[in-house]
Each structure stands twice: as C-alpha cells, then as structure tokens.
Enzyme design. Structure first.
Site, short mmCIF file in Angstrom:
data_model
loop_
_atom_site.label_atom_id
_atom_site.label_comp_id
_atom_site.label_asym_id
_atom_site.label_seq_id
_atom_site.Cartn_x
_atom_site.Cartn_y
_atom_site.Cartn_z
N LYS A 175 13.13 18.54 15.32
CA LYS A 175 11.71 18.76 15.02
C LYS A 175 11.66 19.29 13.59
O LYS A 175 11.79 20.49 13.35
CB LYS A 175 11.08 19.75 16.00
CG LYS A 175 9.57 19.59 16.19
CD LYS A 175 8.73 19.78 14.93
CE LYS A 175 8.64 21.23 14.50
NZ LYS A 175 7.74 21.38 13.28
N CYS A 283 16.01 30.70 1.33
CA CYS A 283 16.35 31.96 1.97
C CYS A 283 17.52 32.65 1.29
O CYS A 283 17.77 33.82 1.55
CB CYS A 283 16.66 31.74 3.46
SG CYS A 283 18.16 30.80 3.77
#
Length: 499
Positions: A175, A283
């Site tokens: 997804k 990140c």
C-alpha cells in the site's frame, strides 16, 4: 476530458478501482493535479490479499533457485529502467532527478541482497547431540505480508521491503502513499516482466480504509511500515493486537554533534547536504546541529554561506539542486515553524518561507531556513518538521551535547564530527540512537546491515532489511531427529550383524 486514473495491481495485472473514491496526484513544481489515484475499498484490499494467499501456496514452496532467477532478472530490468522510475518520482514527489536516481540505487541494493538469499536462509545443524540424535534449525516464510510506505521515498522504501520478503518465500501486498503511487506500480509491473508469478506482489492504492483493513485482515501475517511516529505507534498497536508481526519505523529528530576540533568546512558541507537534500523530506535528515564550545558562530556562518548558494527549482531542471515540497498543506506547515521561531527565542538566520520560482508560482515552494540559538522547548526543535529547516543549538561541553541528544524522544540517526578518535568511540557507545555516523552525516547502512532507530523512532523488535529483515520475514523451526540403525530391526538392508 476524463483525467487519467492510477489503478491497482492485483494478480499480475492492472485492476481498475471500483470504490468510486479517488485522491488527487499533483505535480509539486506546478501545484496542478496531473492524475487521480483510485482509493481501495475493503473488498478491493481483500481481493489483493486473496490473490497473495493463493500465490503463496506455490511460491512459498518454490525452490531458492527459482526465486533467485526471478530476482536476478528483476534487478536487470530495474537497472535498465532507472531513469523512467526516477522521472515518475520527480513528477509526483518533486525531488530533483539526481536525488530520484539515488533513491533507485539505494533500493537496488536490497534487490541485490535478495538475489543472494540462498546464503541468508542457510540453517544450522548440530550432529550427535545425543546418541544418534541430530538437531537442525531452519527458517520458513510467514505467508502473506503487507507493506505500508511513505511519500518521501516512493520507490526505495517499497524496495526495502518486498524483494526480501518474496525472496524468503512470502507473498506481498503493498500500500504505497496515495500522494505519489506511480513508481510503486512500475516496480510491480517490472517484477511481472521478470517472471514473478501472478499474485506474489500486489499493489493496492488507498487511504486509511485500506491501511486499517490490512492491519486487521486475518490472512496478513506481518506488516512493515515507514512513516511518522504517531502513525507508526498506531500501526504497531493495532496490528500486534491481532497477533501480527510488526516493524514500524517512525519519525526522527537527528542531531549532528560538532566538537571544537572538527573540520568546520567539512561539517558545514555535511550539515547543508544532510539538512536540505531532498528538501529535508527524509527521516535521516539532520535537523539539529549541536555546536560544542566556541565553534557555533563560525559554523553557522559557514552553513549560511553554503545554503544561500543552493539552486531551488523544478526537479526535472538539471540545474536544480532542491525541489518543492510534496503538497501545499505540508509546505504551509513547514513554513509555520520558521515564522514562529523568533517568538520562541530563536535567531532566524535564513528565512525561506517567501521563496518562489518564477514561472512556477503555484508550486509548493519553500526556501532554505536556518535557525540559530534554538531552545529545546521550542516547537521547531521538538517536532519533526520534515522540510528544509535546520536548527542550531549550543552546548558548552561534549557531555552537555550528549545529554541533549539523549534526552530527545527520537533515536533514529545521529552523527559526530571530530578529529578525536577517542571522542568518536565514546560517542558511538554512549549515544542513544540506532544509527551513528562518525564524520558521516546520514549514516544509512548498506543493504547487508539493517536500518532502524531506537526509542520513538521504531516500534517492534526488528529493523528493516539486512539480517533483521530476513528474520522478520521468516520464522524459525527446530527439528530434532533420531534414526535407528539397521541392526536395530526393521528392514534388513544387508548390513552384517556384527557391525
């Protein structure tokens, strides 16, 4: 004229969305919607999981030779389509082409690791643990596993997950982010061209409806996630409550400790690259520099000098060094930290909030911002901004700087810049973070070491890819075996009775 729709990939083919729900996909450089993406219903997620479950019946017992043959062919196709994948990333995410190519290259590292899965899956054997008793340990696939991936690396992060998962014998439902889904679909299409059987890799586009169904689906054995800390915590809590394995990588506030003996030119180069590369939407970005002793003023001046020279523009312009942010809403949120910084005590050395690009005024633009003398209780320091904003904090000593870093709730990555080997060794042992760089600002491990943080940057026991990735996508089984000797009775194989 009907706008082009990005659909799903199930059982080896494109499947038109049936929910009637769609999300916009925009070009961040222009702000214009270019396509729409179908958002899956619960039933469409179930169809993808069912396809993966059916495929697991044969893929899970396939030979290592058959799996690696597909992966080697896949690696060759990815290499041949690097530019095409990178162009999709630039078109929907906005990052410059060179950054997009770098993303594809880092994803390819894990495909290459998966090509060598034969050695990674070797078991262990102890013979004669007791009279005629052997004990062996083996690893077997889990079944259907799912990956939920972020917008900032739409090709790399999926490749950090599914190649290793399918090499281990699992089947996969991906997804991707609904903000930039096209790269993931091309990855799946190329896997099919490489000979991956139908249903082994499926892609369902969607929003929270699709995510929640994957988290609760009884046929999904494990979930991999990369994203913000609040969502990572939710993923971990929800999926593990249903008995699933979870590796959920969250947010970060990565610090770079600069000691007084550091090469300040090298440190400034590293800070600019690590804070502003990919527009800070990663990140592992350095978002906080901790200047120790009296080096702060000189270091800030050097960072400012370099930052002012960065060329910002559309990602498909070869002269651009930094592109726009992913959406207008995200751009406005990032800007709010800069506009509010002065009232919370920071010196605004560079303010990029008014930046725009001529001819692309509706793009999601923001310039580079540099905040000095930032306090640890300010919003710009406490929150993960995820944009091109660098905070500089001051510390009198190494110990004060270390305590500042270790007090952060995040523990993803960190770095130290120094010429002192003893100080560097002490830092790598004492700092509370999962990945440490010594004179390296973004210490993302190579594929055969695992990626992951500590504290609120990781939920679950396993880091991603490397040995941890193999262990996450397999489970161990120990077999204890005892076979009688022929002379003990049973079928007479013709052995002399006196042997």
């Amino acid at each position: 004229m009907t706008m082009k729709t990005i659909d799903h990939w199930i059982s080896g083919k494109s499947v038109e969305g049936a929910s009637g729900n769609y999300g916009p996909v925009t070009d961040p450089a222009t702000g214009a919607q270019t396509t729409r993406v179908a958002l899956a219903s619960v039933e469409e997620v179930d169809a993808a999981v069912a396809a993966a479950k059916e495929a697991f019946a044969t893929w899970g017992t396939s030979s290592l030779a058959a799996r690696t043959a597909v992966l080697f062919a896949y690696r060759a196709l990815l290499d041949a389509h690097r530019d095409e994948i990178a162009e999709l990333i630039t078109a929907e995410h906005g990052k410059v082409h060179s950054d997009a190519l770098g993303e594809v290259a880092r994803g390819l590292e894990i495909v290459e690791l998966a090509c060598g899965i034969t050695t990674q899956l070797k078991g262990e054997l102890s013979t004669q643990v007791s009279s005629r008793v052997d004990v062996s340990s083996i690893r077997q696939p889990l079944g259907v596993v799912a990956g939920i991936t972020p917008f900032n690396f739409p090709a790399m992060v999926p490749m950090w997950m599914f190649p290793l998962a399918i090499a281990c014998g699992n089947t996969f439902v991906l997804k991707p982010s609904e903000k930039d889904p096209s790269a993931a679909l091309l990855l799946a299409e190329l896997a099919g061209q490489a000979g991956l059987p139908e249903g082994v890799l499926n892609v369902v586009n969607g929003d929270k409806v699709a995510v929640d169904r994957l988290l609760e689906h009884p046929d999904v054995a494990a979930v991999s996630f990369v994203g913000s800390t609040p969502i990572a915590r939710y993923i971990h809590t929800t999926a593990s409550a249903g008995g699933k394995r979870v590796q959920a990588l969250g947010g970060a506030k990565n610090h770079m400790l600069v000691l007084p003996d550091a090469d300040l030119d090298a440190a400034a180069d590293a800070a600019v690259s690590a804070a502003y590369g990919s527009a800070g939407e990663r990140c592992m970005a350095i978002s906080a520099v901790v200047a120790v002793g009296g080096v702060g003023d000189e270091l800030v001046a050097k960072i400012r000098d370099r930052a002012e020279k960065i060329k910002i523009g559309p990602g498909n312009d070869p002269t651009s060094e930094m592109g726009p942010l992913i959406t207008k809403a995200h751009r406005d949120k990032v800007a709010s930290y800069v506009t509010g910084a002065a009232s919370q005590g920071a010196d605004v050395v560079l303010d990029g909030t008014a930046f725009t690009v001529e001819g692309f005024e509706d793009g999601h633009w923001i310039g580079l911002s540099l905040l000095d003398h930032v306090s640890t209780d300010s919003d710009a320091y406490k929150d993960e901004i995820f944009g091109p904003v660098l905070c500089v904090l001051r510390a009198e000593t190494y110990e004060e700087g270390l305590d500042l870093i270790n007090s952060s709730p995040f523990g993803n990555g960190t770095a130290i810049f120094t010429r002192d080997g003893g100080a560097a060794r002490r830092f790598q042992m004492e700092v509370q973070a999962g990945m440490v760089g010594v004179n390296v600002p973004i210490p993302v491990p190579v594929g055969y070491h695992s990626f992951g943080g500590w504290k609120d940057s990781l939920f679950g026991d396993h880091h991603i890819y490397g040995n941890d990735g193999v262990h996450f996508y397999t489970r161990g089984k120990v077999v204890t075996t005892r076979w009688p000797n022929p002379e003990d009775g049973g079928v007479d194989l013709g052995f002399p009775k006196n042997h």
